[in-house]
Enzyme design. Structure first.
Site, PDB file in Angstrom:
ATOM      1  N   GLY A 101       0.793  -1.220   0.000  1.00  0.00           N
ATOM      2  CA  GLY A 101       0.000   0.000   0.000  1.00  0.00           C
ATOM      3  C   GLY A 101       0.825   1.269   0.000  1.00  0.00           C
ATOM      4  O   GLY A 101       0.647   2.119   0.875  1.00  0.00           O
ATOM      5  N   PHE A 102       1.754   1.404  -0.928  1.00  0.00           N
ATOM      6  CA  PHE A 102       2.512   2.650  -1.128  1.00  0.00           C
ATOM      7  C   PHE A 102       3.478   2.962   0.006  1.00  0.00           C
ATOM      8  O   PHE A 102       3.739   4.112   0.310  1.00  0.00           O
ATOM      9  CB  PHE A 102       1.562   3.840  -1.335  1.00  0.00           C
ATOM     10  CG  PHE A 102       0.374   3.505  -2.169  1.00  0.00           C
ATOM     11  CD1 PHE A 102       0.518   3.269  -3.527  1.00  0.00           C
ATOM     12  CD2 PHE A 102      -0.881   3.388  -1.605  1.00  0.00           C
ATOM     13  CE1 PHE A 102      -0.572   2.936  -4.303  1.00  0.00           C
ATOM     14  CE2 PHE A 102      -1.981   3.055  -2.376  1.00  0.00           C
ATOM     15  CZ  PHE A 102      -1.817   2.831  -3.735  1.00  0.00           C
ATOM     16  N   LYS A 119       3.033   1.755   9.120  1.00  0.00           N
ATOM     17  CA  LYS A 119       3.269   1.876   7.679  1.00  0.00           C
ATOM     18  C   LYS A 119       3.851   3.249   7.378  1.00  0.00           C
ATOM     19  O   LYS A 119       3.222   4.271   7.652  1.00  0.00           O
ATOM     20  CB  LYS A 119       1.976   1.660   6.885  1.00  0.00           C
ATOM     21  CG  LYS A 119       2.199   1.751   5.365  1.00  0.00           C
ATOM     22  CD  LYS A 119       1.072   1.128   4.570  1.00  0.00           C
ATOM     23  CE  LYS A 119      -0.198   1.912   4.661  1.00  0.00           C
ATOM     24  NZ  LYS A 119      -1.244   1.371   3.769  1.00  0.00           N
ATOM     25  N   ASP A 219      -8.933  -1.661  -4.323  1.00  0.00           N
ATOM     26  CA  ASP A 219      -7.706  -2.463  -4.368  1.00  0.00           C
ATOM     27  C   ASP A 219      -7.852  -3.704  -3.502  1.00  0.00           C
ATOM     28  O   ASP A 219      -6.948  -4.054  -2.736  1.00  0.00           O
ATOM     29  CB  ASP A 219      -6.509  -1.626  -3.912  1.00  0.00           C
ATOM     30  CG  ASP A 219      -5.171  -2.229  -4.364  1.00  0.00           C
ATOM     31  OD1 ASP A 219      -5.165  -3.038  -5.325  1.00  0.00           O
ATOM     32  OD2 ASP A 219      -4.139  -1.900  -3.768  1.00  0.00           O
TER      33      ASP A 219
END
Length: 367
Positions: A101-102, A119, A219
Site C-alpha cells: 500500500g505505497f 506503515k 484495491d
C-alpha cells in the site's frame, strides 16, 4: 438439507438472495456504522493540507469494538516521528514486515507495550498526502470488526505514517502462496471463515455506512486481507478508496492490481461497487484454488466452472482432498458470478454474504 447446485445458480441469477438466508434484524443493526451528524463526509480531495487535529471527530462513531475487546479512544493518536522510530527500533530490518500500500510496513511496540503495525508511506510518491488522508478519513469514519483498526498517525514534516492494530498472522497472500514453516496450509474451514469475513467487511463499505453513497475499496486483493491469531480476516490499505456515487468514471491513470481489476475499469476507467465484487471473486478463486491472480485466474476459471467433471480439479492441492465437495461447488458458483464480465450480471455483496454464511454453516470435520 444442502441446496442443489442448480438451485443456488438460479438464486444468483434471480438476485433473490434474501430468500436463501434472511439475515436477522439484530445482525443488520450490528453492522450499521454509528455515524453521527456531520456537515460533510471528508474525502481526500477536500482535505489536502488540512491537519487532522483541526477536525472535530467526537461522536463520529462508537468506540466499542465489535469483537468485545476494550474500546479505543474515539480519535486516533497523533504520534511524532521520533515516537514511531523508537517503537520500530529506528525502522531496523529486524522489524520490517514487507512492502504494501505505497509504503514499507514495520512491526512496532508502543510505550504502553501494545504491539502495532507501522506503515511508512513513500515520500517520493507525488500522491502520498492524498493517499494518507484517504486512509485516515475512511478508518476514522468507519469501524467494523472486519476492517483493520487505525490506532494513530504521524504528520511530521514530509513524513507520513499510519499506525494500525497488529495482525500477527500477516496477509492472506503470504499464507496462500508463501507459507513459512512451521505454518500449515489454511484449512477448508478457515478459508470459508476468511471468505465470510472479507464479504462482511465489503458489505459494510458498500451498504452499512452510507447506503446511498458507498465506499469502493478499489484495491481488494489477498495482500490487503490481514489475519489475526484466530484467522479472523480484516480489510486493509484504503489509500485508493473512493466514496460513491454508484457509477463514476475515474480520471486517474489505471491503478489497482493486475489480475484483480474489473474489465470495465481496466478498459474504460469505470469504477463502481461491482468493480469490488469482481476483485472479490478473483480473491475467492485464489482462496479455493491456490492459484495467483497474476495467472489471469478469472479467465482461466470461468470457462470451466460449468463442467462437473472438472470441479474437483479446482481445489487447492494443499488441501489434500480435505473439503466437502458440495461446498466446493457452492464456492465456485459464487466466484463465477462475481467475475462475470458485465457488471450488471454480478451479484450485490449482501447476497454474497448470505450465501457464504450458508456455506459456512455446513458442518465439515476433516478427520
Amino acid at each position: 438439507m444442502p441446496l442443489a447446485l442448480c438451485e443456488l445458480q438460479v438464486i444468483f441469477k434471480m438476485s433473490c438472495f434474501s430468500c436463501l438466508i434472511p439475515r436477522p434484524k439484530d445482525d443488520q443493526k450490528k453492522d450499521t456504522a454509528k455515524v453521527q451528524d456531520c456537515n460533510c463526509i471528508p474525502t481526500p480531495a477536500h482535505d489536502d493540507g488540512v491537519s487532522l487535529e483541526t477536525r472535530n471527530w467526537n461522536g463520529l462513531y462508537d468506540g466499542n469494538r465489535d469483537d468485545g475487546t476494550k474500546a479505543r479512544p474515539k480519535t486516533p493518536t497523533s504520534f511524532t516521528f521520533g515516537q514511531l522510530a523508537v517503537a520500530t527500533r529506528n525502522f531496523r530490518e529486524a522489524n520490517y514486515i514487507g512492502a504494501a500500500g505505497f509504503g514499507k510496513v514495520y512491526k512496532g511496540q508502543l510505550e504502553t507495550g501494545e504491539l502495532v503495525t507501522v506503515k511508512q508511506l513513500d515520500r517520493e510518491d507525488c500522491q502520498v498526502h492524498r493517499k494518507f488522508m484517504a486512509e485516515c478519513f475512511i478508518l476514522i469514519l468507519l469501524r467494523h470488526s472486519n476492517l483493520v483498526t487505525l490506532i494513530g498517525y504521524c504528520l511530521d514534516g514530509d513524513q507520513r505514517l499510519l499506525v494500525y492494530e497488529y495482525m500477527p498472522k500477516g496477509s492472506l497472500e503470504d499464507h496462500l502462496f508463501d507459507p513459512r514453516p512451521p505454518a500449515e496450509p489454511i484449512s477448508w474451514n478457515a478459508r470459508i471463515k476468511i471468505a465470510v469475513d472479507v464479504a462482511r467487511g465489503l458489505e459494510f463499505l458498500h451498504c452499512g455506512a452510507y447506503p446511498d453513497l458507498p465506499f469502493i475499496h478499489w484495491d481488494l486483493k489477498s495482500a490487503n486481507i490481514l489475519l489475526d491469531m484466530n484467522f479472523n480476516a480484516k480489510l486493509s490499505n484504503f489509500g485508493l478508496a473512493k466514496l460513491g456515487p454508484v457509477a463514476t468514471h475515474v480520471s486517474d491513470s489505471v491503478m489497482g492490481t493486475d489480475g484483480y481489476c474489473a474489465p470495465e475499469y481496466a478498459m474504460g476507467g469505470q469504477l463502481t461497487p461491482k468493480s469490488d465484487i469482481f476483485s472479490f471473486g478473483v480473491m475467492l478463486l485464489e482462496l479455493i484454488t491456490g492459484r495467483k491472480a497474476e495467472q489471469n485466474i478469472a479467465a482461466w476459471g470461468f470457462p470451466n466452472l460449468g463442467d462437473p467433471r472438472k470441479i474437483i480439479q479446482f481445489a487447492d492441492p494443499l488441501l489434500q482432498g480435505r473439503f466437502p465437495t458440495h461446498c466446493l461447488k457452492y464456492m465456485l458458483v459464487i466466484a463465477g458470478v462475481c467475475v462475470q464480465e458485465r457488471p450488471s450480471n454480478r451479484p450485490q455483496i449482501s447476497g454474497i454474504v448470505s450465501v457464504l454464511q450458508y456455506v459456512a454453516a455446513q458442518p465439515y470435520n476433516p478427520d
